[in-house]
Design a protein around this motif. Structure first.
Motif, PDB file in Angstrom:
ATOM      1  N   VAL A 174       0.834  -1.198   0.000  1.00 18.27           N
ATOM      2  CA  VAL A 174       0.000   0.000   0.000  1.00 18.27           C
ATOM      3  C   VAL A 174       0.873   1.255   0.000  1.00 18.27           C
ATOM      4  CG1 VAL A 174      -1.706   1.338   1.298  1.00 18.27           C
ATOM      5  CG2 VAL A 174      -1.970  -1.140   1.091  1.00 18.27           C
ATOM      6  N   ALA A 175       1.956   1.229   0.786  1.00 18.66           N
ATOM      7  CA  ALA A 175       2.853   2.390   0.868  1.00 18.66           C
ATOM      8  C   ALA A 175       3.640   2.606  -0.412  1.00 18.66           C
ATOM      9  CB  ALA A 175       3.812   2.222   2.049  1.00 18.66           C
ATOM     10  N   GLY A 176       3.794   1.546  -1.212  1.00 22.65           N
ATOM     11  CA  GLY A 176       4.559   1.665  -2.451  1.00 22.65           C
ATOM     12  C   GLY A 176       5.981   1.165  -2.338  1.00 22.65           C
ATOM     13  N   PHE A 177       6.333   0.564  -1.191  1.00 17.38           N
ATOM     14  CA  PHE A 177       7.686   0.044  -1.008  1.00 17.38           C
ATOM     15  C   PHE A 177       7.908  -1.268  -1.764  1.00 17.38           C
ATOM     16  CE2 PHE A 177       7.352   2.081   3.443  1.00 17.38           C
ATOM     17  CZ  PHE A 177       7.578   3.335   2.900  1.00 17.38           C
ATOM     18  N   GLU A 178       6.815  -1.946  -2.117  1.00 18.11           N
ATOM     19  CA  GLU A 178       6.892  -3.197  -2.877  1.00 18.11           C
ATOM     20  C   GLU A 178       5.988  -3.092  -4.094  1.00 18.11           C
ATOM     21  OE1 GLU A 178       8.871  -5.600  -2.145  1.00 18.11           O
ATOM     22  OE2 GLU A 178       9.331  -5.372  -0.010  1.00 18.11           O
ATOM     23  N   ARG A 179       6.415  -3.703  -5.187  1.00 18.56           N
ATOM     24  CA  ARG A 179       5.592  -3.754  -6.398  1.00 18.56           C
ATOM     25  C   ARG A 179       4.685  -4.973  -6.358  1.00 18.56           C
ATOM     26  NH1 ARG A 179       6.894  -0.836 -11.027  1.00 18.56           N
ATOM     27  NH2 ARG A 179       8.687   0.576 -10.778  1.00 18.56           N
ATOM     28  N   LEU A 180       3.444  -4.794  -6.780  1.00 16.90           N
ATOM     29  CA  LEU A 180       2.505  -5.913  -6.836  1.00 16.90           C
ATOM     30  C   LEU A 180       2.867  -6.868  -7.963  1.00 16.90           C
ATOM     31  CD1 LEU A 180      -0.979  -4.138  -6.430  1.00 16.90           C
ATOM     32  CD2 LEU A 180       0.396  -5.248  -4.654  1.00 16.90           C
ATOM     33  N   ASP A 181       2.593  -8.147  -7.735  1.00 15.40           N
ATOM     34  CA  ASP A 181       2.684  -9.125  -8.815  1.00 15.40           C
ATOM     35  C   ASP A 181       1.348  -9.293  -9.521  1.00 15.40           C
ATOM     36  OD1 ASP A 181       5.428  -9.854  -8.504  1.00 15.40           O
ATOM     37  OD2 ASP A 181       4.890 -10.951  -6.698  1.00 15.40           O
ATOM     38  N   ALA A 182       0.283  -8.920  -8.841  1.00 17.34           N
ATOM     39  CA  ALA A 182      -1.057  -8.974  -9.441  1.00 17.34           C
ATOM     40  C   ALA A 182      -1.977  -8.128  -8.575  1.00 17.34           C
ATOM     41  CB  ALA A 182      -1.564 -10.412  -9.519  1.00 17.34           C
ATOM     42  N   GLY A 183      -3.134  -7.781  -9.138  1.00 17.69           N
ATOM     43  CA  GLY A 183      -4.119  -7.018  -8.394  1.00 17.69           C
ATOM     44  C   GLY A 183      -3.971  -5.516  -8.576  1.00 17.69           C
ATOM     45  N   GLU A 184      -4.711  -4.778  -7.751  1.00 19.70           N
ATOM     46  CA  GLU A 184      -4.776  -3.329  -7.917  1.00 19.70           C
ATOM     47  C   GLU A 184      -5.016  -2.660  -6.573  1.00 19.70           C
ATOM     48  OE1 GLU A 184      -6.924  -0.665 -11.263  1.00 19.70           O
ATOM     49  OE2 GLU A 184      -8.314  -1.699  -9.913  1.00 19.70           O
ATOM     50  N   ILE A 185      -4.401  -1.501  -6.383  1.00 22.05           N
ATOM     51  CA  ILE A 185      -4.626  -0.653  -5.212  1.00 22.05           C
ATOM     52  C   ILE A 185      -5.097   0.702  -5.712  1.00 22.05           C
ATOM     53  CG2 ILE A 185      -3.569   0.495  -3.222  1.00 22.05           C
ATOM     54  CD1 ILE A 185      -1.532  -1.786  -3.141  1.00 22.05           C
ATOM     55  N   ALA A 186      -6.201   1.184  -5.140  1.00 27.66           N
ATOM     56  CA  ALA A 186      -6.753   2.467  -5.573  1.00 27.66           C
ATOM     57  C   ALA A 186      -7.054   3.346  -4.367  1.00 27.66           C
ATOM     58  CB  ALA A 186      -8.021   2.265  -6.390  1.00 27.66           C
ATOM     59  N   VAL A 187      -6.798   4.629  -4.509  1.00 29.01           N
ATOM     60  CA  VAL A 187      -7.115   5.621  -3.486  1.00 29.01           C
ATOM     61  C   VAL A 187      -8.097   6.607  -4.100  1.00 29.01           C
ATOM     62  CG1 VAL A 187      -6.227   7.412  -1.957  1.00 29.01           C
ATOM     63  CG2 VAL A 187      -4.845   5.369  -2.409  1.00 29.01           C
ATOM     64  N   ASP A 188      -9.317   6.641  -3.548  1.00 25.46           N
ATOM     65  CA  ASP A 188     -10.377   7.491  -4.101  1.00 25.46           C
ATOM     66  C   ASP A 188     -10.579   7.258  -5.594  1.00 25.46           C
ATOM     67  OD1 ASP A 188     -11.284   8.690  -1.807  1.00 25.46           O
ATOM     68  OD2 ASP A 188      -9.994  10.444  -1.968  1.00 25.46           O
ATOM     69  N   GLY A 189     -10.512   5.990  -5.989  1.00 30.31           N
ATOM     70  CA  GLY A 189     -10.731   5.624  -7.379  1.00 30.31           C
ATOM     71  C   GLY A 189      -9.530   5.797  -8.277  1.00 30.31           C
ATOM     72  N   ARG A 190      -8.431   6.371  -7.766  1.00 32.78           N
ATOM     73  CA  ARG A 190      -7.224   6.553  -8.565  1.00 32.78           C
ATOM     74  C   ARG A 190      -6.284   5.385  -8.332  1.00 32.78           C
ATOM     75  NH1 ARG A 190      -2.114   8.868  -7.395  1.00 32.78           N
ATOM     76  NH2 ARG A 190      -2.868   9.370  -5.291  1.00 32.78           N
ATOM     77  N   THR A 191      -5.955   4.662  -9.375  1.00 27.98           N
ATOM     78  CA  THR A 191      -5.083   3.497  -9.259  1.00 27.98           C
ATOM     79  C   THR A 191      -3.653   3.934  -8.994  1.00 27.98           C
ATOM     80  OG1 THR A 191      -6.471   2.169 -10.740  1.00 27.98           O
ATOM     81  CG2 THR A 191      -4.203   1.443 -10.422  1.00 27.98           C
ATOM     82  N   VAL A 192      -3.098   3.467  -7.873  1.00 29.43           N
ATOM     83  CA  VAL A 192      -1.700   3.784  -7.551  1.00 29.43           C
ATOM     84  C   VAL A 192      -0.793   2.566  -7.741  1.00 29.43           C
ATOM     85  CG1 VAL A 192      -2.322   5.626  -5.947  1.00 29.43           C
ATOM     86  CG2 VAL A 192      -2.036   3.286  -5.080  1.00 29.43           C
ATOM     87  N   ALA A 193      -1.401   1.395  -7.901  1.00 26.22           N
ATOM     88  CA  ALA A 193      -0.637   0.173  -8.172  1.00 26.22           C
ATOM     89  C   ALA A 193      -1.543  -0.796  -8.898  1.00 26.22           C
ATOM     90  CB  ALA A 193      -0.113  -0.456  -6.880  1.00 26.22           C
ATOM     91  N   GLY A 194      -1.002  -1.420  -9.940  1.00 28.34           N
ATOM     92  CA  GLY A 194      -1.772  -2.354 -10.735  1.00 28.34           C
ATOM     93  C   GLY A 194      -1.011  -2.732 -11.980  1.00 28.34           C
ATOM     94  N   PRO A 195      -1.664  -3.403 -12.916  1.00 27.69           N
ATOM     95  CA  PRO A 195      -0.983  -3.786 -14.159  1.00 27.69           C
ATOM     96  C   PRO A 195      -0.386  -2.577 -14.876  1.00 27.69           C
ATOM     97  CG  PRO A 195      -3.107  -4.906 -13.969  1.00 27.69           C
ATOM     98  CD  PRO A 195      -3.050  -3.888 -12.877  1.00 27.69           C
ATOM     99  N   GLY A 196       0.919  -2.533 -14.969  1.00 28.22           N
ATOM    100  CA  GLY A 196       1.596  -1.431 -15.645  1.00 28.22           C
ATOM    101  C   GLY A 196       1.636  -0.131 -14.874  1.00 28.22           C
ATOM    102  N   VAL A 197       1.197  -0.150 -13.608  1.00 29.88           N
ATOM    103  CA  VAL A 197       1.148   1.080 -12.808  1.00 29.88           C
ATOM    104  C   VAL A 197       1.857   0.842 -11.478  1.00 29.88           C
ATOM    105  CG1 VAL A 197      -0.322   2.767 -11.643  1.00 29.88           C
ATOM    106  CG2 VAL A 197      -1.051   1.777 -13.815  1.00 29.88           C
ATOM    107  N   HIS A 198       2.789   1.738 -11.149  1.00 31.84           N
ATOM    108  CA  HIS A 198       3.403   1.718  -9.822  1.00 31.84           C
ATOM    109  C   HIS A 198       3.794   3.142  -9.460  1.00 31.84           C
ATOM    110  CE1 HIS A 198       5.488   0.237  -6.267  1.00 31.84           C
ATOM    111  NE2 HIS A 198       6.473   1.075  -6.570  1.00 31.84           N
ATOM    112  N   THR A 199       2.868   3.820  -8.786  1.00 28.03           N
ATOM    113  CA  THR A 199       3.152   5.177  -8.336  1.00 28.03           C
ATOM    114  C   THR A 199       4.175   5.107  -7.205  1.00 28.03           C
ATOM    115  OG1 THR A 199       0.874   5.823  -8.864  1.00 28.03           O
ATOM    116  CG2 THR A 199       2.132   7.281  -7.404  1.00 28.03           C
ATOM    117  N   PRO A 200       5.270   5.849  -7.288  1.00 29.01           N
ATOM    118  CA  PRO A 200       6.292   5.777  -6.237  1.00 29.01           C
ATOM    119  C   PRO A 200       5.748   6.258  -4.894  1.00 29.01           C
ATOM    120  CG  PRO A 200       6.763   7.557  -7.775  1.00 29.01           C
ATOM    121  CD  PRO A 200       5.652   6.773  -8.374  1.00 29.01           C
TER     122      PRO A 200
END
Length: 352
Positions: free
Chosen positions: A49-75
């Motif tokens: 959730v903090a962004g210290f690790e990259r996901l291998d699958a799935g999605e994390i969203a904050v207020d509908g904004r994807t911060v981690a997911g396929p092709g997405v990794h917000t630092p």
């Protein structure tokens, strides 16, 4: 206030699935406590959730904004998510005020925000002190104030009270919860303390082997656990086999057990054997002459101050534990007592 959503998140370390498709939703302004045994994935979940690790699958969203997911990794520095570690990790060479204002802009530091959050955590007037002049509890309060200062979307608390003594831990977690609520913060608290999770959080999530087994209001998870494992992990539980006697009663269905008839709110479907869960505080211990449905032999009595536990042997050899008020007259070991179950319990069917 921000809504946090985790959808099927997975994280692998070699052959180990630290997270195996975990799902969670934290409503805006709510504090969710994550419980689970060591190695279940709690800390990995926070790090993802903090962004210290990259996901291998799935999605994390904050207020509908994807911060981690396929092709997405917000630092991490762009997620507007902060973490409070077990140890406050304050800068020893900076004052309390400078520690709290460290992540703020120059304009924000000149505003009243630092004093505002110090007041929220009960440290008004402590701004000029140095960290080594503070107690452990006060240092943790400063760490929480520093996390709240930039008004993050989400605040993550990684067992922040574990190093404190019991009395201080109770006071601090109550004050921290009040501060989060006053500031409208959305948070996740990772803890191994069931009592802490149930008392401080709006919602509780129980994890096992990288998955979330149940998530919901604390009272719901405690009173209506999803399965026997969750029931035993979140508090103490007595499990009893139910016999063939099933009859409708007001408020549910009565099942025949070694503790007499026990009411369950809902009779599970299926054809497997029935197991009933009773919380120890639901077992009332009386004198045998009071005419209860079932008698038992007391084989142990442990006094804890505010309450006591009584270990009992039923006539069929079943061993159970009852929890009674601490002010009650102690039960004599070896005495015959009466036992009755109060309230509505939970039942499951074994797989046929």
């Amino acid at each position: 206030m921000s809504r946090l959503e985790l959808r099927g998140i997975a994280k692998r370390y070699g052959a180990v699935d630290a997270l195996a498709g975990a799902d969670l939703t934290v409503p805006s302004g709510a504090l969710l406590a994550v419980l689970g045994p060591s190695g279940c994935g709690k800390t990995t979940l926070l790090r993802c959730v903090a962004g210290f690790e990259r996901l291998d699958a799935g999605e994390i969203a904050v207020d509908g904004r994807t911060v981690a997911g396929p092709g997405v990794h917000t630092p991490p520095e762009r997620r507007h998510i902060v973490i409070v570690p077990q140890e406050g990790a304050l800068f020893p060479h900076l004052s309390v005020r400078d520690n709290v204002g460290y992540g703020l802009s120059r304009e924000e530091r000149r505003s009243d925000r630092v004093e505002e959050v110090l007041t929220l955590v009960g440290l008004s007037g402590y701004g000029d002190r140095m960290p080594h002049h503070l107690s452990g509890g006060q240092q943790q309060r400063v760490a929480v104030a520093r996390a709240l200062a930039p008004r993050p979307s989400v605040i993550l608390l990684d067992e922040p009270f574990s190093a404190l003594d019991a009395a201080l831990r109770t006071e601090l977690r109550r004050d921290v919860r009040a501060a989060l609520r006053a500031d409208g913060a959305t948070g996740i608290l990772v803890t191994h303390d069931q009592g802490e999770a149930l008392s401080v959080a709006d919602q509780v999530a129980v994890m096992r082997e990288g998955r979330v087994l149940q998530s919901g209001p604390a009272v719901e998870v405690y009173r209506a656990p999803a399965d026997a494992w969750v029931a035993a992990f979140v508090g103490e539980a007595v499990f009893l086999r139910a016999g063939n006697g099933v009859r409708p009663v007001t408020g549910g269905t009565a099942l025949s057990t070694a503790l007499g008839p026990i009411t369950v709110a809902e009779l599970p479907g299926g054809t497997g054997d029935l197991t009933v869960m009773v919380r120890p505080e639901q077992i009332r211990v009386t004198t045998a002459s009071a005419g209860p449905a079932v008698t038992a032999t007391a084989i142990g009595h442990d006094f804890h101050g505010h309450d006591a536990t009584v270990t009992l042997h039923l006539a069929d050899g079943t061993r159970i534990t009852a929890r009674v008020p601490g002010h009650a007259v102690p039960v004599t070991v070896g005495a015959t007592v009466g036992v009755q179950v109060e309230g509505v319990c939970r039942a499951w069917r074994d797989r046929a």
